[in-house]
Design a protein around this motif. Structure first.
Motif, short mmCIF file in Angstrom:
data_model
loop_
_atom_site.label_atom_id
_atom_site.label_comp_id
_atom_site.label_asym_id
_atom_site.label_seq_id
_atom_site.Cartn_x
_atom_site.Cartn_y
_atom_site.Cartn_z
N CYS A 13 0.86 -1.18 0.00
CA CYS A 13 0.00 0.00 0.00
C CYS A 13 0.89 1.23 0.00
N GLU A 14 0.70 2.10 -0.97
CA GLU A 14 1.53 3.31 -1.07
C GLU A 14 1.29 4.25 0.10
N LYS A 15 0.06 4.32 0.56
CA LYS A 15 -0.29 5.23 1.65
C LYS A 15 0.28 4.75 2.99
N CYS A 16 0.14 3.45 3.28
CA CYS A 16 0.49 2.93 4.61
C CYS A 16 1.82 2.18 4.64
N ASN A 17 2.34 1.84 3.48
CA ASN A 17 3.57 1.05 3.37
C ASN A 17 3.41 -0.32 4.03
N GLU A 18 2.22 -0.89 3.93
CA GLU A 18 1.92 -2.22 4.48
C GLU A 18 1.76 -3.21 3.32
N LYS A 19 2.13 -4.47 3.54
CA LYS A 19 1.91 -5.51 2.54
C LYS A 19 0.41 -5.78 2.43
N LEU A 20 -0.08 -5.89 1.19
CA LEU A 20 -1.48 -6.22 0.98
C LEU A 20 -1.69 -7.70 1.27
N LEU A 39 -6.84 -8.46 -2.84
CA LEU A 39 -5.73 -7.92 -2.06
C LEU A 39 -6.18 -6.63 -1.40
N LYS A 40 -5.92 -6.51 -0.09
CA LYS A 40 -6.42 -5.38 0.68
C LYS A 40 -5.37 -4.95 1.70
N CYS A 41 -5.28 -3.66 1.92
CA CYS A 41 -4.37 -3.14 2.94
C CYS A 41 -4.98 -3.42 4.31
N PRO A 42 -4.23 -4.07 5.20
CA PRO A 42 -4.77 -4.36 6.53
C PRO A 42 -4.96 -3.12 7.40
N GLY A 45 -7.55 -0.38 4.48
CA GLY A 45 -8.66 -1.06 3.81
C GLY A 45 -8.72 -0.83 2.31
N MET A 46 -7.75 -0.12 1.73
CA MET A 46 -7.73 0.10 0.29
C MET A 46 -7.57 -1.25 -0.41
N VAL A 47 -8.35 -1.45 -1.49
CA VAL A 47 -8.36 -2.72 -2.22
C VAL A 47 -7.61 -2.55 -3.53
N PHE A 48 -6.87 -3.59 -3.92
CA PHE A 48 -6.16 -3.62 -5.20
C PHE A 48 -6.86 -4.61 -6.11
#
Length: 68
Positions: A13-20, A39-42, A45-48
């Protein structure tokens, strides 16, 4: 078919720098609610949605619902 490189690729996730992570996600389109694994940012919650899914399955569902 996905190559080993694609299968092992980690999206961040570009915003949170977390693995989707793969997670059941509610997708709503034309008042229809679908539960799909995406795929979702934990954190945020942004979805790819990858291009293959967007041009394939999602496009099929859109056409089917719009024809009703």
């Amino acid at each position: 078919m996905k190559t080993n490189d694609e299968a092992e690729m980690q999206w961040i996730c570009e915003k949170c720098n977390e693995k989707l992570v793969m997670e059941k996600t509610s997708v709503i389109y034309l008042d229809a609610d679908f539960q799909v694994e995406l795929l979702k940012c934990p954190r945020c919650g942004m979805v790819f949605i990858d291009e293959e899914m967007a041009r394939g399955k999602i496009l099929e569902v859109e056409k089917a619902l719009e024809d009703k």
